[in-house]
Design an enzyme around this catalytic site. Sequence first.
Site, mmCIF file in Angstrom:
data_model
loop_
_atom_site.group_PDB
_atom_site.id
_atom_site.type_symbol
_atom_site.label_atom_id
_atom_site.label_comp_id
_atom_site.label_asym_id
_atom_site.label_seq_id
_atom_site.Cartn_x
_atom_site.Cartn_y
_atom_site.Cartn_z
ATOM 1 N N GLY A 249 -9.248 -9.321 10.267
ATOM 2 C CA GLY A 249 -8.943 -8.207 10.787
ATOM 3 C C GLY A 249 -7.865 -8.322 12.158
ATOM 4 O O GLY A 249 -7.199 -7.363 12.498
ATOM 5 N N PRO A 289 -9.082 -14.447 7.306
ATOM 6 C CA PRO A 289 -7.762 -13.667 7.575
ATOM 7 C C PRO A 289 -6.860 -13.346 6.430
ATOM 8 O O PRO A 289 -6.942 -14.294 5.529
ATOM 9 C CB PRO A 289 -6.858 -14.716 8.417
ATOM 10 C CG PRO A 289 -7.354 -15.985 8.107
ATOM 11 C CD PRO A 289 -8.922 -15.924 7.696
ATOM 12 N N ARG A 328 2.724 1.028 1.643
ATOM 13 C CA ARG A 328 2.008 1.246 3.369
ATOM 14 C C ARG A 328 2.577 2.113 3.936
ATOM 15 O O ARG A 328 1.637 2.955 4.672
ATOM 16 C CB ARG A 328 2.162 -0.225 3.921
ATOM 17 C CG ARG A 328 1.407 -1.457 3.285
ATOM 18 C CD ARG A 328 1.136 -2.617 4.240
ATOM 19 N NE ARG A 328 0.114 -2.592 4.981
ATOM 20 C CZ ARG A 328 0.586 -2.246 6.375
ATOM 21 N NH1 ARG A 328 1.559 -2.220 6.810
ATOM 22 N NH2 ARG A 328 -0.432 -2.123 7.222
ATOM 23 N N TYR A 332 -0.332 4.640 5.072
ATOM 24 C CA TYR A 332 -1.024 4.374 6.360
ATOM 25 C C TYR A 332 -0.031 4.848 7.540
ATOM 26 O O TYR A 332 -0.194 4.480 8.440
ATOM 27 C CB TYR A 332 -1.485 3.059 6.651
ATOM 28 C CG TYR A 332 -2.192 2.368 5.323
ATOM 29 C CD1 TYR A 332 -3.570 2.548 4.975
ATOM 30 C CD2 TYR A 332 -1.604 1.385 4.601
ATOM 31 C CE1 TYR A 332 -4.026 2.122 4.218
ATOM 32 C CE2 TYR A 332 -2.344 0.660 3.602
ATOM 33 C CZ TYR A 332 -3.389 1.098 3.425
ATOM 34 O OH TYR A 332 -4.281 0.554 2.450
ATOM 35 N N CYS A 358 9.767 10.419 -7.097
ATOM 36 C CA CYS A 358 9.904 11.906 -6.948
ATOM 37 C C CYS A 358 8.584 12.422 -6.207
ATOM 38 O O CYS A 358 8.177 13.282 -6.888
ATOM 39 C CB CYS A 358 10.047 12.567 -8.311
ATOM 40 S SG CYS A 358 11.266 11.872 -9.303
HETATM 41 N N1 LLP Z 1 -12.669 -9.754 5.096
HETATM 42 C C1 LLP Z 1 -12.832 -8.543 4.527
HETATM 43 C C2 LLP Z 1 -14.276 -8.178 4.277
HETATM 44 C C3 LLP Z 1 -11.984 -7.386 4.436
HETATM 45 O O1 LLP Z 1 -12.485 -6.220 4.064
HETATM 46 C C4 LLP Z 1 -10.689 -7.515 4.751
HETATM 47 C C5 LLP Z 1 -9.741 -6.673 4.634
HETATM 48 C C6 LLP Z 1 -10.340 -8.839 5.176
HETATM 49 C C7 LLP Z 1 -11.451 -9.891 5.247
HETATM 50 C C8 LLP Z 1 -9.067 -9.130 5.587
HETATM 51 O O2 LLP Z 1 -8.538 -8.362 6.658
HETATM 52 P P1 LLP Z 1 -7.083 -8.587 7.335
HETATM 53 O O3 LLP Z 1 -7.330 -9.944 8.202
HETATM 54 O O4 LLP Z 1 -6.103 -8.775 6.413
HETATM 55 O O5 LLP Z 1 -6.886 -7.487 8.412
HETATM 56 N N2 LLP Z 1 -4.280 -2.338 2.623
HETATM 57 C C9 LLP Z 1 -4.429 -2.393 4.028
HETATM 58 C C10 LLP Z 1 -5.555 -3.271 4.616
HETATM 59 C C11 LLP Z 1 -6.877 -3.130 4.037
HETATM 60 C C12 LLP Z 1 -7.704 -4.281 4.629
HETATM 61 C C13 LLP Z 1 -9.033 -4.335 3.548
HETATM 62 N N3 LLP Z 1 -10.033 -5.486 4.116
HETATM 63 C C14 LLP Z 1 -3.122 -2.317 4.569
HETATM 64 O O6 LLP Z 1 -2.256 -2.488 4.056
HETATM 65 O O7 LLP Z 1 -2.825 -2.267 5.927
#
Ligand code: LLP
Length: 433
Positions: A249, A289, A328, A332, A358
């Site tokens: 996150g 991460p 994205r 988002y 389109c």
């Molecule tokens: N762990 C779990 C349980 C998760 O669901 C996720 C991401 C991560 C780790 C990794 O999160 P990160 O470090 O990448 O923030 N498609 C979206 C992001 C979706 C994230 C889903 N879960 C975007 O393009 O922003």
Amino acid sequence: MHHFELKSGALHAEAVSLEALAQDVGTPAYVYSSATLTRHYAVLREAVDAHTAALGGPNGGEALIAYAVKANSNLSVLATLARLGCGADTVSEGEIRRALKAGVPASKIIFSGVGKTDAELGFAIDTGVRQINIESAAELDRLIAIAQDRGASPAIAIRVNPKIGAGGHAKITTGGEGDKFGVPVDEAMALYARASASPHVTPVGLACHIGSQITDLTPLEAAFRLLRSMTEELRAEGLSVERLDLGGGLGVPYVGADHASSIAASPAEYVAMAAGVLDGLNVEAAFEPGRLLAANAGILVSRVIQVTERADGRRFLVLDAAMNDLIRPAMYDAFHEVLPVRPRAGAPVAYDIVGPVCETGDTFARGRPMLPVEAGDLVIFAGAGAYGAVMASEYNSRPMVPEVLVDGERYAVIRPRPTLEEMLAREPMADWL
Ligand code: LLP
């Protein structure tokens, strides 16, 4: 910090000219930098290793970094990280298989996700993954039955829903009360006790993941504190809690490092915060991460098809990349910096940056000031290494965007663009047609 820089007037990926690469591979194409991936992992590893006493478990061992495969699951990307010792956070049998194929040992694979099928749970048990993160009582019941059948007792963690949501957009916030993820705190305590009483699962700890693109540590700290107090309570009940999976996150800068809105907590600050919260608890931490490792290790290279000028002064920069290649911004409202590969002289001009698909959703930016570009020029989308290629589709029958990995002076096409013939050949015609 990344390795996409201007050299002799044009952007390079490490030592590879993006002009030459685009000529060879065609556009649009994703390009990843091995050196950047490696550096991002090393920075986090170093930060984690500086706190082994707080994060490495009772024996002061290594806390696990389990890369969230969903961010970029290309086998060569995974293999690059696996060789550095990185583990994997997975959410499907497909991702587990990718991680294994790329050389991640099962002992470093975490299996998460809100809807794992019976078949996937069985596969995870048979594979001997490090830990299965349980997201509901119903899932625990299914896992117990499946494990019993096999005479197994897989390690599990209970994923807690801390009622703390955070992140860059409502669609990527996961820790809120109304979100589908995790078990509410009271229920999680009871579930942990129930699991501990079963011979068919081995509870090893708690997990949480509250959202993505989080730039402020406050909500993460609150979630980690909650995990700590739950650990203490469970232990007071005589239950064993050895591991805490802190999720992923942490956000990344999507705009130049000097831009005010790009200020995110650093990996070192993030890990130090976690270590501060968990100090003296004697748990082994895991970090998951995705974006942090992959986002700024990748770009999307695209060619300008044309610049359309309207009588009202509006300028559309029509690219050969579209929302099917990088969703994205459409999904988002995400910001990706768009930069010319060979910057031209002149004052910045405001462009509406669009693709050929389109629908109006296929707009990457409106009124974005950029150095002037002309038809045939190359541009890049920065910060596209995470949640870029993995979310691509062939919408509008645009063949799947290829991926390229650069390493110093060399590069390899790590997922080729299918030809139009190959794309059509994947669909067998119904035999009555
Ligand atoms: N762990 C779990 C349980 C998760 O669901 C996720 C991401 C991560 C780790 C990794 O999160 P990160 O470090 O990448 O923030 N498609 C979206 C992001 C979706 C994230 C889903 N879960 C975007 O393009 O922003």
